[in-house]
Design an enzyme around this catalytic site. Structure first.
Site, PDB file in Angstrom:
ATOM      1  N   GLU A  40      39.254  35.303  47.030  1.00  0.00           N
ATOM      2  CA  GLU A  40      38.704  36.350  47.898  1.00  0.00           C
ATOM      3  C   GLU A  40      39.088  37.727  47.370  1.00  0.00           C
ATOM      4  OE1 GLU A  40      36.435  35.461  49.692  1.00  0.00           O
ATOM      5  OE2 GLU A  40      36.908  33.330  49.789  1.00  0.00           O
ATOM      6  N   HIS A  60      35.679  43.411  43.152  1.00  0.00           N
ATOM      7  CA  HIS A  60      34.291  43.705  42.765  1.00  0.00           C
ATOM      8  C   HIS A  60      33.735  44.818  43.660  1.00  0.00           C
ATOM      9  CE1 HIS A  60      30.297  41.575  41.405  1.00  0.00           C
ATOM     10  NE2 HIS A  60      30.539  42.662  40.722  1.00  0.00           N
ATOM     11  N   HIS A  75      36.550  38.850  44.847  1.00  0.00           N
ATOM     12  CA  HIS A  75      35.382  39.476  45.487  1.00  0.00           C
ATOM     13  C   HIS A  75      35.734  40.897  45.920  1.00  0.00           C
ATOM     14  CE1 HIS A  75      32.687  36.077  45.644  1.00  0.00           C
ATOM     15  NE2 HIS A  75      33.492  35.331  46.374  1.00  0.00           N
TER      16      HIS A  75
HETATM   17 ZN   LIG Z   1      33.418  33.266  46.810  1.00  0.00          ZN
END
Ligand SMILES: [Zn+2]
Length: 671
Positions: A462, A468, A465
């Protein structure tokens, strides 16, 4: 009196959000956007600055107003909020459909492309290209009758998919198993037994009451010594919402599945695609159905022989022929015996504060950013903390809410979501803010939350992510962070981060025994690393079975003949090592594909895993903390978001197109 949802404050005022204000605020925003767009078109706006920038602003404002509502609905659910949320969903769907079918707006975007196309910066061109693509996918140029039909199909599809979910939920809840003889539940772990005890007490019964929630189902299939109990749970699980099992026909999803496939096929046809698989790929990295099928078969060619070997070995270990409900149980026993490793024994080495500090240290070494708790920021629950992300020179780069513990009224699982997107346009600016959510066990008394290694991986995933979203340098919100990134590439940064949590260089940073402070001992570390490839072939063919079933179902659809069971049987014949019993109706509860976003897209998991393993390969070649490699990954992938083609971004980082070899080596499947 200001509306908290409409405020321009950089962070949501969670405490001030009243469910009763949600729908009026959303209506106000949608009306204002509709009026503003009409005014832009009336004024003949058709330039980047005059048209696209104002619209990006509107949608940024809409997203940041809706984000805390949708987030709280997931993590602090209440009757009132749920009602407000559900009342808003159709308003949002109607708004987006009308926008996607607005011919004047589409023509204005086309005007931007025609007149300014060559002068636009690459990320600006991408914004305009994406918009034109989405108009086409919403049927903007269809004659009125077909346009109306497309809208109807989408609306019916949304209802049918929601009903599919409700059936699965109701069928799952309808099952329970009362146990009074302790011998029947021999082998179940203490936490599963504890939950079952409490459930029985709550229902005024003695003994244990087992339900069919995922953790209980997993616990029974992996640990219950009683074969009849395992078989009973297996049958209940794989016949949910179907024409088989204890509640056969009561919530049967069969007719809905046929309808959903027919509607998707019709929608794809209406906007000019041969089938829904082609429609799905229009927004993905994979070029065409043949490429996806070939990719999955290539993986099957390597993993099936390994899966067959592993299955034969498991049967030898068990000393008998295994049925579907035996595989989990004997695999768990074999894993314990061969690897001398259990997740429970690892927990004391991974106290949450140590894991977090180690994770932040890894991110600092890789990308230079510092992560610092900021207790001054208002959150929505005492367990939730806010962190600032600071650049090398201490300039703020963004921030995130960290919500890690399970609690009532909070959705299960783990995810990252956007709270505020990055924006720098026409004098206005916003820093990216994220939500990072997990469901770990809360601290018990003085003792911090202790994680399994699987949970450490979840946190790294997580956080990938999150990076990002948070480290993006893109100024236009619709292609900043994870926005505009194709579905089959979006798991690249997250799966990539997981790799670090397996490494010799990183495990000592994230582990410290809760009592002695000692890092994970070397022999345990080695056994943990060895467990990564345990039954990798069997796990892979299982994922391939799901992916091929999903893709072929949509690619090969013929009107009037959905061939659901037949397609599954053919796929199993081609890739699986274990033949499930006749009563298995697994598709009837396959929510990813029938009601979630993975329709003709389940292959994305494996696709992105190839990208992430290959990207991590560059770090294996140059060193896990190699500064130059990390800088390239940051600038080519993390900072770029959806502002450029995903394949071009990968090639810039790796110097070539992705290869499957690194994933096969990682899984121990390379020849
Ligand atoms: Zn994912």
């Amino acid at each position: 009196m200001t509306q908290p949802l409409l405020s321009d404050h950089p962070l949501p005022a969670f405490g001030a959000i009243e469910p009763a204000q949600v729908e009026p605020a959303l209506r106000e925003l949608l009306d204002a956007n509709r009026a503003a767009i009409a005014a832009l078109l009336d004024a003949g706006a058709d330039g980047w600055d005059t048209l696209v920038v104002p619209i990006e602003h509107m949608h940024h404002r809409l997203a940041r107003a809706w984000s805390p509502v949708s987030h709280l609905n997931g993590v602090m659910n209440s009757e009132a909020l749920r009602a407000a949320y559900n009342a808003c969903l159709p308003l949002l769907t109607a708004y987006h459909t009308a926008l996607g079918q607005n011919e004047r707006l589409c023509a204005a975007y086309q005007g931007v492309a025609d007149r300014e196309g060559a002068a636009l910066r690459p990320e600006q061109r991408k914004v305009v290209e994406n918009a034109l693509r989405d108009f086409r996918l919403a049927g903007v140029s269809l004659p009125p009758e077909r346009k109306r039909r497309f809208g109807e199909v989408m609306e019916r599809l949304a209802t049918a998919q929601a009903k599919f979910d409700e059936n699965v939920l109701d069928a799952t809840h309808a099952f329970s198993r009362h146990v009074t003889d302790a011998a029947e539940i021999e082998g179940l772990p203490a936490n599963a037994l504890q939950r079952a005890r409490e459930a029985a007490a709550a229902a005024g019964k003695d003994g244990w009451l087992l339900s069919l929630d995922a953790p209980t189902y997993q616990a029974v299939l992996s640990h219950a010594v009683s074969e009849p109990l395992r078989r009973e749970f297996y049958e209940a699980w794989v016949t949910r919402a179907s024409d088989r099992g204890r509640h056969a026909g009561q919530w049967d999803n069969g007719p809905l599945m046929a309808e959903i496939l027919a509607l998707r096929h019709e929608a794809a046809n209406l906007v000019g695609f041969a089938n829904f698989a082609e429609y799905s790929l229009a927004t993905k990295m994979a070029r065409d159905p043949a490429e996806v099928i070939e990719f999955l078969h290539e993986l099957a060619r390597v993993s099936r022989p390994a899966a067959e070997r592993e299955f034969a070995e498991l049967e030898r270990f068990a000393g008998r022929t295994l049925a579907s409900w035996d595989v989990g149980f004997y695999s768990e026993r074999m894993r314990k015996e061969r690897l001398q490793l259990s997740e429970e024994a690892l927990r004391p080495y991974f106290p949450l504060p140590r894991v977090l500090a180690g994770l932040f240290a890894v991110v600092h070494r890789l990308y230079g950013v510092r992560i610092v708790a900021n207790p001054a920021v208002e959150t929505y629950h005492p367990d939730v903390r806010f962190f600032d992300v600071l650049d090398r020179d201490d300039t703020p780069r963004g921030g995130f809410f960290l919500d890690l513990y399970a609690r009532p009224k909070k959705r299960g699982g783990a995810w990252m979501d956007e709270c505020v997107g990055r924006l720098r346009l026409a004098g206005a600016s916003a820093l990216p803010i994220a939500y990072l959510v997990c469901n770990f066990s809360p601290p018990a008394g003085e003792q911090p939350s202790l994680l399994t290694h699987y949970e450490v991986l979840t946190l790294f995933h997580e956080f990938g992510h999150g990076l990002h979203h948070l480290l993006t340098r893109v100024d236009v919100p619709s292609v900043a962070g994870i926005n505009g990134v194709p579905w089959d590439a979006v798991e690249l940064p997250s799966q990539f981060m997981e790799n670090f949590a397996w490494r010799d260089e990183v495990l000592p940073l994230v582990s410290a025994h809760v009592e002695t402070g000692e890092a994970l001992p070397h022999d345990m570390l080695a056994r943990l690393q060895a467990s990564r490839t345990f039954q990798a072939g069997m796990q892979t063919v299982r994922q391939l079975e799901f992916a091929l079933f999903d893709f072929r179902l949509h690619a090969g659809y013929a009107p009037g003949a959905p061939r659901i069971n037949e397609t599954l049987a053919e796929v199993r014949e081609a890739v699986s090592v274990l033949r499930p019993p006749e009563f298995n109706r697994f598709p009837h509860s396959f929510q990813h594909v029938f009601s979630g976003g993975y329709a003709a897209g389940y292959y994305s998991y494996k696709w992105a895993e190839v990208l992430s393993a290959d990207a991590f390969g560059a770090f294996e070649e140059h060193g896990v903390f190699d500064a130059a490699t990390a800088r390239r990954f940051l600038s080519a992938i993390l900072e770029r978001g959806g502002s450029r083609d995903a394949m071009e971004a990968f090639v810039e980082f790796r110097g070539r197109k992705p290869e499957i070899g690194p994933l096969l080596r990682q899984m121990g499947l390379a020849a």
